[in-house]
Write a protein that holds these residues in place. Structure first.
Motif, PDB file in Angstrom:
ATOM      1  N   GLY A  57       4.086  -2.279  -3.332  1.00  0.00           N
ATOM      2  CA  GLY A  57       4.225  -3.678  -2.944  1.00  0.00           C
ATOM      3  C   GLY A  57       3.065  -4.280  -2.194  1.00  0.00           C
ATOM      4  N   PHE A  58       1.942  -3.561  -2.078  1.00  0.00           N
ATOM      5  CA  PHE A  58       0.789  -4.173  -1.433  1.00  0.00           C
ATOM      6  C   PHE A  58       0.107  -5.141  -2.402  1.00  0.00           C
ATOM      7  N   THR A  59      -0.393  -6.239  -1.849  1.00  0.00           N
ATOM      8  CA  THR A  59      -1.083  -7.197  -2.712  1.00  0.00           C
ATOM      9  C   THR A  59      -2.503  -6.724  -2.951  1.00  0.00           C
ATOM     10  N   ARG A  60      -3.155  -7.368  -3.905  1.00  0.00           N
ATOM     11  CA  ARG A  60      -4.574  -7.046  -4.166  1.00  0.00           C
ATOM     12  C   ARG A  60      -5.413  -7.262  -2.933  1.00  0.00           C
ATOM     13  N   ASP A  91      -2.791  -1.768  12.680  1.00  0.00           N
ATOM     14  CA  ASP A  91      -1.797  -1.550  11.637  1.00  0.00           C
ATOM     15  C   ASP A  91      -2.240  -0.364  10.783  1.00  0.00           C
ATOM     16  N   GLN A  92      -1.363   0.076   9.868  1.00  0.00           N
ATOM     17  CA  GLN A  92      -1.668   1.287   9.105  1.00  0.00           C
ATOM     18  C   GLN A  92      -2.940   1.136   8.257  1.00  0.00           C
ATOM     19  N   LEU A 111      -0.368   2.146  -3.355  1.00  0.00           N
ATOM     20  CA  LEU A 111      -0.062   1.049  -2.432  1.00  0.00           C
ATOM     21  C   LEU A 111       0.301  -0.218  -3.198  1.00  0.00           C
ATOM     22  N   ARG A 112      -0.408  -0.431  -4.302  1.00  0.00           N
ATOM     23  CA  ARG A 112      -0.078  -1.605  -5.121  1.00  0.00           C
ATOM     24  C   ARG A 112       1.358  -1.464  -5.638  1.00  0.00           C
ATOM     25  N   GLU A 128      -4.509  -6.999   0.106  1.00  0.00           N
ATOM     26  CA  GLU A 128      -4.288  -5.951   1.107  1.00  0.00           C
ATOM     27  C   GLU A 128      -5.010  -4.661   0.759  1.00  0.00           C
TER      28      GLU A 128
END
Lengths: 787, 253
Positions: A696-699, A416-417, A692-693, A701
Motif C-alpha cells: 500500500g505504499f505510494t510511488r 518514521d520507518q 512496499l508498493r 513514498e
C-alpha cells in the motif's frame, strides 16, 4: 559466438544506463587528459616549429647606443651563431576615431633583405620599401583590433616629431606571440602595437645613424646562454646595455611557457581525479553485478568452467565498458583539444597551428583508464571466482542490521520507518556509503576548484588594480626628466594629481644568485601608485634601503637585513650595496622599491623621474588624451581602467571557458556517481520496494525511501566536497606560483554555494532518471522470485 | 463448466448458513499473457466470491492460475477482461493511485518469501504499515497476536524462517484489513514451522474476523478452510464446503 560472450552482450544491454554513466565518467577523465596533453603538445609543437622556422633569437639585450662596428665583437663571443643589431623604441600613436593614445613598439628592419632573426610571417602586403620612411608593417592583432588595413595611415609621435605612417604589410612575429605592452599583464591589442619600420627611417628619427640600441642573438646548439649573457653585458656596459636576458625571460615567450605550464598542471591533476572516480564507479557496479550473478557463477562453475574463465568473463565486461569510455573520451578530448588549441591560436598570434596530439596522450589516458577500471574490478572478480558452486547457487542470507546507540535514544522515535530505513541502509554499508560520498564530493570539489579561479582572479584584480593603484593614467617617459616635468603634467587639462616614479634597470646579486630586474623609486608615502602588501595594505617606504617582494626574496634567497649588490645598468652604472629593510607580499611580478630620493642619491641625480602617474577628471579625459598624443618624451600611456577591462575580457575568453568546461565535467561526474549509486540501490532493493508498493505504499513514498538515500548521501557529500575542494584549490594555487603570478587561494562562499547547487541539481536529474524506473517496478514478479 | 462453477459458488452461502455478505467478487475474469499464437490464458472466464469472515483455501498445481487470481483481487494486477468488486465497488475500474489506496486500506498480503525489510526490526517492519494505516493496532499487539511478543527488536537476519513469516502476517493484519491474502505462506517452510504460521493465520481469521484467502499447492492445508476452491488450467474446477474443518494445529504433511 560463445554463449558466455552472448551473455556478456546481453548483460551490457541490460545495464546500458549504468554502462553509459560509467563510460561517460571514464570519457571525461580520458577527455580532459587527451585535451590537456593534446593542447600542451600542440602548443609546444607549434611554438617550437614557429620559433625555428622564423628564427626566434636566444638572447636579447637593449642598450642606449652602440656603433655597428661593435657587431663583429659580439659575434666573436664563443657560442654565438648569429648577431642582429637593430633599433627598438616606443612611439605614441594617434589613431583616427580612437580617443585614447596608443603605444607602438617600433622595431627596425635591416637595410638589405629579410631580418636574420625574429623574421616576420607576413599575413598580407609586403615588407617596407627602405626608400620610403613612412611605410610600416604592423602586427595582425593590432590591425584587427583597430580595423586597419593595407594603405591606412596612423599618426605617431616618434621622438617628439609627429609623423604619418602608412601600413604596407600585416605580419606576425615569434617575438610577439603574446604582444604585451610595458607594465601590462595582458595583451591590449587596441592600445599596443608592434610597428616594423625601415632601419634608415628609425635611425634618422632617433639619431642612431650607423648605430643600434638593441641586439638579438642566436646561439650554437647546446650552448647555455648564461656565459654569453655575461660576456655580452661586459661588452655592452659602456654602451648603456640594460642587461641581456635569455629567451626564457623574453616576455612573450615567458607568458607562453607559463600558459603551457598551467595546462600541464591541469593535465596532471584533473584527469587523475576523474580517473579515480571512474575506477570507484566501475568497482561499485561490477561488485553489484557479481552479487546478482551469484547463481550463474555457481552454475558455470558446476558445469566445469574454471575460476580463470569465469573471472575473465567479468573482466571482459568491465573492459568493454572502459573501452567505450576510452573511445568516447578520445573523440571528446580530441575535439576539445582542437577547440582549446584554437582558443590559444586566437590569443597568441601563431602563423600556423599544429594540432598534433601525439599518440602517447591517447595511450596514457586510455591505458590509465583501463588500468583503473581493471584494478577497480579485480577485487570484486576475485570474490566471485572464490565462491564455492553450491554456496554461490544458494540465495544470500539477508543482510544483518543492528540498532545503533542512536536508534535507542528518544531522537530515533521521531523518525518514521522509511526514514529509519534510509539511515540504516547508509550506515549498514559504511564503506560503500563512504565511497559514494567521496565520489559525489569529488564532483563538488572539482567544481569548487573551477569556480575558485574566478574568485582568485577577482581578488587579484581587487588588490592589484583597485587597492594598490589609485592613478587613472600612467605615462612612461622616453628618458629621465627633471622634476619640472611634473608641473608640465599638472598643467594638462583634467589632471587632478601627479606623482613621479623612477624606474631603474639593475642586476641584483646576492651570493651566487643574480637577477636582472627593475627598482622603482617612489615617494615615502604614495598617493597614487602604492607599494602594497597583499596582506597588510599600503607600505610607507623607509628613507633608505630596499623594500622587496617575497618572490624576489625567494629568487635571490634574500631576507630582511641582507645587503644586496646592485649593478646599475644605466647612467654611470654604479655598483652599490643596499640593505633589504622589508619584504612584502604581492601577487604579480617580483617588484622592488626604494624611496625616490634614495635612488636619485644613489645615481647622483636630483629628483628625476621617468614615469608619471596621473589622477584625472573623467569629464576632461578627451582633452587630456588629445594633449598626451602630442606630448614629447612620452613613450607609452597606460590606462588603469583599460587594463582592468582587458584583464576581465581576456579572462572571460579563456578562464571562464575552462571554468564552464570543468563545471560540465563535474556535473557529468555528479550525475554518473549519483545515478549509479541509485541504480545499484534500486536493483538491490527492488524486491523490498515492490513489497512496499504491494502493501500500500505510494510511488512517492517508495521514491522517498530510495532517493532519500541518494539525497542523504549527496547532502553528506557536500561538506566533504567543500573540504576536498578547498584542499585542491590550495594545491592549484600553490602550483601556480610563477615569477609572473601568484594566484591567491580565495574561495568565496558563493563558489561553495554554486558548487553545491550544481551538484544537487545533477543529483536531482539522476534521481529523476531512476524515479522513472521505480514507476515500472514489476510488483508481481518480484514477489515470486528470489533474486 | 465455468457457469456451473459460478452457480455453485453463488449457492454456497445458503448451504453453510453463513451470512451472504460478499466482500470480494469477481465476474468473468480472464487474464491473457502474450498475444497471437503465443498467448497464454492464465485465467479463463473465472467467477469467484469471497464472503465476509470466511477462510478460503485456493488449491492448485503451479500454473493453475491461483496466484494470478489472488494478484488481481488484491489489486496488484489487472485482468484482460472481467470485473472485480470490493464491497460492491468495481476495483478493476480504479486508476493506479486508487488501487494503491485500496491495497493500503483494505488488503493484507503475506508472501511465500516473507518480503521483510532487512534494515528494519520486527516491530519496525510492522510499524511500516501502521504508520500509513487509518485505524491500526499497535505493532507490538500485532506481533503478540502471531506469538512474537518477545521478538520486537530483532532484525530479519536474527529470526528463523517461520518467525519471519509470522512477522509478515503481523505486518499484514496490523492495519486491520478487510481481506488477508496469503500466497503460499508455508511454501518455504518445513511442516512444523508451517503449522505455527497457519495457526497464526487461523487465529487472525477467528479473532479479527478477517476474510482470508490462502493459496497453496499443499492439499493437507485445505482441511483448515471453510471452503476449498480447486483451480486447474486457469479455471475453477470445483468448490467444496468443508464440513469437517479441523484446527491448523492438527494439520500434518
Amino acid at each position: 559466438m560463445h554463449p558466455l560472450d552472448r551473455k556478456l552482450l546481453r548483460d551490457l544491454w541490460h545495464l546500458k544506463g549504468q554502462v553509459l554513466a560509467i563510460a561517460v565518467v571514464i570519457a571525461t577523465g580520458v577527455g580532459v587528459m587527451v585535451q590537456s596533453l593534446g593542447a600542451i603538445q600542440s602548443l609546444q609543437a607549434t611554438a617550437d616549429a614557429y620559433y625555428e622556422r622564423y628564427r626566434f633569437a636566444d638572447v636579447f639585450c637593449h642598450l642606449k647606443r652602440a656603433p655597428k662596428s661593435l657587431v663583429p665583437r659580439l659575434a666573436d663571443i664563443p657560442g654565438v651563431q648569429t648577431v642582429e643589431p637593430r633599433i627598438v623604441e616606443y612611439a605614441t600613436l594617434d589613431i583616427a576615431g580612437f580617443e585614447e593614445p596608443a603605444t607602438a613598439l617600433l622595431s627596425s628592419l635591416p637595410e638589405r633583405g629579410k631580418p636574420l632573426l625574429n623574421q616576420l610571417a607576413l599575413q598580407s602586403g609586403r615588407l617596407v620599401d627602405l626608400a620610403k620612411p613612412e611605410e610600416v608593417v604592423v602586427n595582425e592583432k593590432f590591425a584587427a583590433a583597430q580595423d586597419l588595413t593595407l594603405g591606412d595611415t596612423v599618426q605617431a609621435v616618434i621622438n617628439t616629431q609627429k609623423r604619418t605612417l602608412r601600413i604596407v604589410g600585416i605580419a606576425l612575429s615569434p617575438e610577439h606571440t603574446y604582444a604585451i605592452g610595458p607594465g601590462a599583464l595582458m595583451p591590449d591589442d587596441k592600445r599596443y602595437a608592434i610597428f616594423w619600420m625601415g632601419e634608415r627611417a628609425l635611425a634618422g628619427a632617433f639619431d642612431l645613424d650607423g648605430a643600434f640600441n638593441d641586439v638579438t642573438l642566436t646561439l650554437l646548439p647546446h650552448t647555455p646562454p648564461e656565459g654569453v649573457i655575461q660576456r655580452l653585458d661586459r661588452i655592452l656596459a659602456p654602451y648603456g646595455g640594460s642587461g641581456a636576458y635569455a629567451r626564457k625571460d623574453q616576455i612573450s615567450n615567458w607568458f607562453l611557457m607559463s600558459e603551457i605550464d598551467q595546462l600541464a598542471t591541469m593535465a596532471r591533476l584533473l584527469p587523475s581525479i576523474f580517473l579515480i572516480v571512474a575506477a570507484f564507479l566501475t568497482n561499485m557496479v561490477v561488485d553489484r553485478l557479481i552479487a546478482t550473478e551469484r547463481g550463474v557463477i555457481g552454475l558455470l562453475k558446476a558445469f566445469g568452467y574454471s575460476d580463470l574463465e569465469v573471472g575473465w568473463h567479468y573482466m571482459k565486461l568491465v573492459m568493454v565498458i572502459a573501452l567505450i569510455g576510452v573511445v568516447l573520451g578520445s573523440f571528446l578530448g580530441a575535439g576539445l583539444g582542437q577547440w582549446t588549441t584554437s582558443i590559444y591560436a586566437q590569443m597568441y598570434s601563431f602563423p600556423f597551428l599544429l594540432f598534433r596530439p601525439l599518440p602517447d596522450s591517447f595511450l596514457i589516458a586510455g591505458g590509465l583508464s583501463l588500468l583503473a577500471a581493471m584494478v577497480g574490478t579485480a577485487s570484486a572478480v576475485r570474490r566471485a571466482v572464490r565462491l564455492a558452486p553450491a554456496e554461490a547457487m544458494r540465495p544470500p542470507a539477508p543482510p544483518s542490521f543492528s540498532r545503533s546507540y542512536l536508534a535507542q535514544t528518544g531522537l530515533a522515535r521521531l523518525l518514521d520507518q522509511p526514514t529509519r530505513m534510509i539511515f540504516r541502509q547508509v550506515f549498514r554499508w559504511p564503506l560503500r556509503s563512504g565511497l559514494t560520498v567521496i565520489g559525489i564530493g569529488m564532483s563538488v570539489a572539482v567544481l569548487i576548484m573551477a569556480l575558485q579561479w574566478i574568485d582568485s582572479i577577482n581578488r587579484l584584480i581587487d588588490v592589484y588594480f583597485v587597492a594598490a593603484q589609485r592613478q587613472d593614467v600612467t605615462v612612461s617617459l622616453t628618458e629621465v626628466r627633471p622634476p619640472s616635468v611634473m608641473r608640465d603634467f599638472e598643467n594638462l587639462p583634467g589632471v587632478l594629481a601627479v606623482e613621479g616614479q623612477r624606474n631603474l634597470d639593475v642586476r641584483a646579486h646576492l651570493g651566487p644568485r643574480n637577477k636582472r630586474m627593475q627598482i622603482s623609486g617612489l615617494p615615502a608615502r604614495q598617493g597614487l601608485y602604492l607599494v602594497y602588501d597583499d596582506a597588510g595594505g599600503a607600505i610607507d617606504l623607509p628613507p633608505d634601503g630596499l623594500v622587496i617582494s617575497t618572490k624576489l626574496a625567494e629568487i635571490l634567497g634574500a631576507k630582511t637585513g641582507d645587503r644586496i649588490e646592485l649593478e646599475v645598468l644605466e647612467g654611470q652604472r654604479p655598483i652599490v650595496e643596499v640593505p633589504v629593510v622589508r619584504v612584502f607580499n604581492t601577487f604579480i611580478g617580483y617588484p622592488a622599491y626604494m624611496r625616490l630620493e634614495a635612488i636619485n642619491r644613489m645615481m647622483h641625480e636630483t629628483n628625476v623621474v621617468n614615469t608619471v602617474h596621473l589622477r584625472i577628471d573623467p569629464n576632461q579625459q578627451a582633452a587630456l588624451f588629445a594633449r598626451l598624443k602630442d606630448m614629447p618624451h612620452v613613450s607609452s600611456v597606460t590606462l588603469r581602467q583599460a587594463a582592468i577591462d582587458i584583464f576581465n575580457e581576456t579572462m572571460a575568453k579563456t578562464v571562464l571557458v575552462f571554468v564552464g568546461m570543468f563545471a560540465g565535467f563535474a556535473s557529468a561526474l555528479a550525475i554518473g556517481v549519483v545515478y549509479n549509486s541509485a541504480r545499484i540501490a534500486l536493483s538491490e532493493r527492488g524486491r523490498e520496494l515492490a513489497t512496499l508498493r504491494v502493501i500500500g505504499f505510494t510511488r512517492f513514498e517508495i521514491s522517498y525511501i530510495l532517493l532519500g538515500q541518494s539525497l542523504l548521501l549527496t547532502v553528506m557529500a557536500l561538506p566533504v566536497g567543500c573540504l576536498i575542494g578547498n584542499w585542491l584549490a590550495l594545491g592549484m594555487a600553490k602550483s601556480f606560483d610563477t615569477e609572473l603570478y601568484r594566484i591567491p587561494a580565495v574561495i568565496e562562499p558563493s563558489s561553495f554555494g554554486y558548487a553545491m547547487l550544481v551538484t544537487l541539481a545533477a543529483a536531482a536529474i539522476s534521481a529523476l532518471m531512476v524515479r522513472r524506473r521505480l514507476d515500472r517496478l514489476d510488483l508481481i514478479a518480484v514477489l515470486k522470485t528470489r533474486e | 463448466m465455468q457457469n456451473q462453477n459460478a452457480e455453485k459458488a453463488e449457492t454456497q452461502p445458503e448451504e453453510t448458513g453463513r451470512p451472504a455478505k460478499t466482500t470480494l467478487s469477481a465476474r468473468s475474469l480472464s487474464k491473457v499473457y502474450g498475444s497471437g499464437a503465443l498467448a497464454i490464458r492464465a485465467l479463463d472466464n473465472v467467477d469467484f466470491d469471497l464472503y465476509e469472515g470466511e477462510l478460503v483455501v485456493l488449491l492448485g498445481a503451479s500454473g493453475s492460475g491461483k496466484s494470478t487470481l489472488l494478484n488481481i483481487i488484491g489489486g496488484l494486477d489487472r485482468p484482460t477482461s472481467g470485473k472485480v468488486f470490493f464491497d460492491g465497488t468495481e476495483i478493476t475500474a480504479f486508476d493506479d493511485s486508487a488501487l494503491t489506496r485500496y491495497r493500503r486500506d483494505h488488503v493484507g498480503f503475506v508472501f511465500q518469501f516473507y518480503n521483510l525489510v532487512p534494515s528494519l526490526t520486527a516491530e519496525e517492519n510492522v510499524a511500516l504499515v501502521t504508520e500509513i494505516a487509518a485505524d491500526p493496532m499497535s505493532p507490538a499487539d500485532a506481533l503478540r497476536l502471531v506469538g512474537l511478543g518477545g521478538r520486537l527488536t530483532h532484525f530479519p537476519a536474527q529470526l528463523s524462517g517461520g518467525e519471519q513469516q509470522r512477522v509478515a502476517i503481523a505486518r499484514a493484519i496490523a492495519k486491520r484489513p478487510r481481506v488477508l491474502l496469503c500466497d503460499e505462506p508455508t511454501g518455504a517452510l518445513d511442516s512444523q514451522t508451517g503449522v505455527i504460521v497457519l495457526e497464526a493465520v487461523e487465529r487472525i481469521n477467528r479473532e479479527l474476523g478477517t476474510t482470508t484467502a490462502l493459496i497453496t499447492h499443499n492439499v493437507g492445508i485445505a482441511a483448515m478452510a471453510d471452503r476449498v476452491i480447486r483451480l486447474a488450467d486457469g479455471a475453477i474446477q470445483d468448490v467444496s464446503v468443508n464440513t469437517d474443518k479441523i484446527a491448523a494445529s492438527e494439520i500434518r504433511w
